[in-house]
Design a protein around this motif. Sequence first.
Motif, PDB file in Angstrom:
ATOM      1  N   GLN A 138       0.828  -1.205   0.000  1.00  0.00           N
ATOM      2  CA  GLN A 138       0.000   0.000   0.000  1.00  0.00           C
ATOM      3  C   GLN A 138       0.865   1.259   0.000  1.00  0.00           C
ATOM      4  O   GLN A 138       0.569   2.223  -0.708  1.00  0.00           O
ATOM      5  N   ARG A 139       1.934   1.262   0.750  1.00  0.00           N
ATOM      6  CA  ARG A 139       2.867   2.404   0.721  1.00  0.00           C
ATOM      7  C   ARG A 139       3.514   2.542  -0.660  1.00  0.00           C
ATOM      8  O   ARG A 139       3.725   3.643  -1.143  1.00  0.00           O
ATOM      9  N   LEU A 140       3.815   1.422  -1.283  1.00  0.00           N
ATOM     10  CA  LEU A 140       4.370   1.434  -2.632  1.00  0.00           C
ATOM     11  C   LEU A 140       3.390   2.101  -3.603  1.00  0.00           C
ATOM     12  O   LEU A 140       3.795   2.924  -4.430  1.00  0.00           O
ATOM     13  N   MET A 141       2.107   1.754  -3.501  1.00  0.00           N
ATOM     14  CA  MET A 141       1.102   2.351  -4.398  1.00  0.00           C
ATOM     15  C   MET A 141       0.983   3.857  -4.158  1.00  0.00           C
ATOM     16  O   MET A 141       0.838   4.631  -5.105  1.00  0.00           O
ATOM     17  N   LEU A 142       1.053   4.282  -2.895  1.00  0.00           N
ATOM     18  CA  LEU A 142       1.029   5.717  -2.607  1.00  0.00           C
ATOM     19  C   LEU A 142       2.258   6.408  -3.187  1.00  0.00           C
ATOM     20  O   LEU A 142       2.160   7.514  -3.740  1.00  0.00           O
ATOM     21  N   SER A 143       3.409   5.766  -3.098  1.00  0.00           N
ATOM     22  CA  SER A 143       4.643   6.328  -3.670  1.00  0.00           C
ATOM     23  C   SER A 143       4.524   6.427  -5.184  1.00  0.00           C
ATOM     24  O   SER A 143       4.932   7.429  -5.789  1.00  0.00           O
ATOM     25  N   ALA A 144       3.961   5.403  -5.819  1.00  0.00           N
ATOM     26  CA  ALA A 144       3.785   5.422  -7.274  1.00  0.00           C
ATOM     27  C   ALA A 144       2.858   6.564  -7.684  1.00  0.00           C
ATOM     28  O   ALA A 144       3.125   7.273  -8.665  1.00  0.00           O
ATOM     29  N   LYS A 199      -3.755  14.143 -12.430  1.00  0.00           N
ATOM     30  CA  LYS A 199      -4.945  13.401 -12.024  1.00  0.00           C
ATOM     31  C   LYS A 199      -4.600  12.000 -11.500  1.00  0.00           C
ATOM     32  O   LYS A 199      -5.489  11.184 -11.283  1.00  0.00           O
ATOM     33  N   ALA A 200      -3.327  11.706 -11.294  1.00  0.00           N
ATOM     34  CA  ALA A 200      -2.908  10.368 -10.869  1.00  0.00           C
ATOM     35  C   ALA A 200      -3.706   9.927  -9.644  1.00  0.00           C
ATOM     36  O   ALA A 200      -3.924  10.703  -8.713  1.00  0.00           O
ATOM     37  N   PHE A 201      -4.143   8.675  -9.681  1.00  0.00           N
ATOM     38  CA  PHE A 201      -4.895   8.120  -8.559  1.00  0.00           C
ATOM     39  C   PHE A 201      -4.640   6.627  -8.498  1.00  0.00           C
ATOM     40  O   PHE A 201      -4.659   5.938  -9.519  1.00  0.00           O
ATOM     41  N   ALA A 202      -4.416   6.118  -7.288  1.00  0.00           N
ATOM     42  CA  ALA A 202      -4.104   4.706  -7.098  1.00  0.00           C
ATOM     43  C   ALA A 202      -5.230   3.964  -6.396  1.00  0.00           C
ATOM     44  O   ALA A 202      -5.856   4.486  -5.479  1.00  0.00           O
ATOM     45  N   TYR A 203      -5.446   2.752  -6.866  1.00  0.00           N
ATOM     46  CA  TYR A 203      -6.263   1.764  -6.162  1.00  0.00           C
ATOM     47  C   TYR A 203      -5.289   0.681  -5.726  1.00  0.00           C
ATOM     48  O   TYR A 203      -4.434   0.270  -6.494  1.00  0.00           O
ATOM     49  N   TRP A 204      -5.417   0.207  -4.502  1.00  0.00           N
ATOM     50  CA  TRP A 204      -4.499  -0.820  -4.043  1.00  0.00           C
ATOM     51  C   TRP A 204      -5.237  -2.103  -3.729  1.00  0.00           C
ATOM     52  O   TRP A 204      -6.389  -2.274  -4.103  1.00  0.00           O
ATOM     53  N   LEU A 232      -2.314   0.694   6.908  1.00  0.00           N
ATOM     54  CA  LEU A 232      -1.300   1.695   7.221  1.00  0.00           C
ATOM     55  C   LEU A 232      -1.315   2.155   8.666  1.00  0.00           C
ATOM     56  O   LEU A 232      -0.282   2.492   9.223  1.00  0.00           O
ATOM     57  N   CYS A 233      -2.468   2.222   9.275  1.00  0.00           N
ATOM     58  CA  CYS A 233      -2.542   2.653  10.670  1.00  0.00           C
ATOM     59  C   CYS A 233      -3.827   2.117  11.283  1.00  0.00           C
ATOM     60  O   CYS A 233      -4.644   1.518  10.599  1.00  0.00           O
ATOM     61  N   THR A 234      -4.012   2.377  12.549  1.00  0.00           N
ATOM     62  CA  THR A 234      -5.233   1.940  13.228  1.00  0.00           C
ATOM     63  C   THR A 234      -6.038   3.126  13.747  1.00  0.00           C
ATOM     64  O   THR A 234      -7.023   2.951  14.446  1.00  0.00           O
ATOM     65  N   GLU A 235      -5.622   4.342  13.398  1.00  0.00           N
ATOM     66  CA  GLU A 235      -6.257   5.537  13.953  1.00  0.00           C
ATOM     67  C   GLU A 235      -7.724   5.694  13.575  1.00  0.00           C
ATOM     68  O   GLU A 235      -8.479   6.301  14.316  1.00  0.00           O
TER      69      GLU A 235
END
Length: 168
Positions: free
Chosen positions: A83-89, A100-105, A111-114
């Motif tokens: 998921q972090r890789l997709m955000l980096s991409a 307009k780049a947008f990722a689906y993972w 990533l967190c529990t917040e």
Amino acid sequence: ALTREDQLIGELRKLDIRSFTPMDPAAVVVAAWVRDHCRFGCSTYGEKCCPPHSPVYGETATRLGEYKRALLIEGQPPTEDFQRLMLSAEKMAFKAGYYKAFAYWAGPCSLCTECKKPAPPKKCTVTRPSMESAGIDVFATVRDQGHVLRTLKDKSEFVKYFGLLLLE
């Protein structure tokens, strides 16, 4: 001369990505039944980026129609790393001029529990919908692009992750 997409793929190769498959977003398979697997078969249903809080397949189909190119990205566990890789991409694509780049993972957000219950609702800027939560038939889409993907018999088998990076 390299195209802008070729330059982006060159940059993305610096990430731990197993493969890139350039594709037409119109080739992404969306269907209403896909979210039923989330609704009736997943323990994270109802969490922040999972259904019913993710786009329905009709919204996803509309969104896909607003893009001319996409990259199908193959990765591997652990989920949080993919998921972090997709955000980096996505960020790299944005910086390369794909505003307009947008990722689906793949999978529920790891990533967190917040924002997980019973925490109070919070606006999260680092989560994205999974392909399946947005109504994308991952198996059909991946197979149509020439990849091998099969259901697993048990959790000890090797998992492949796929994400979709929309470019424009």
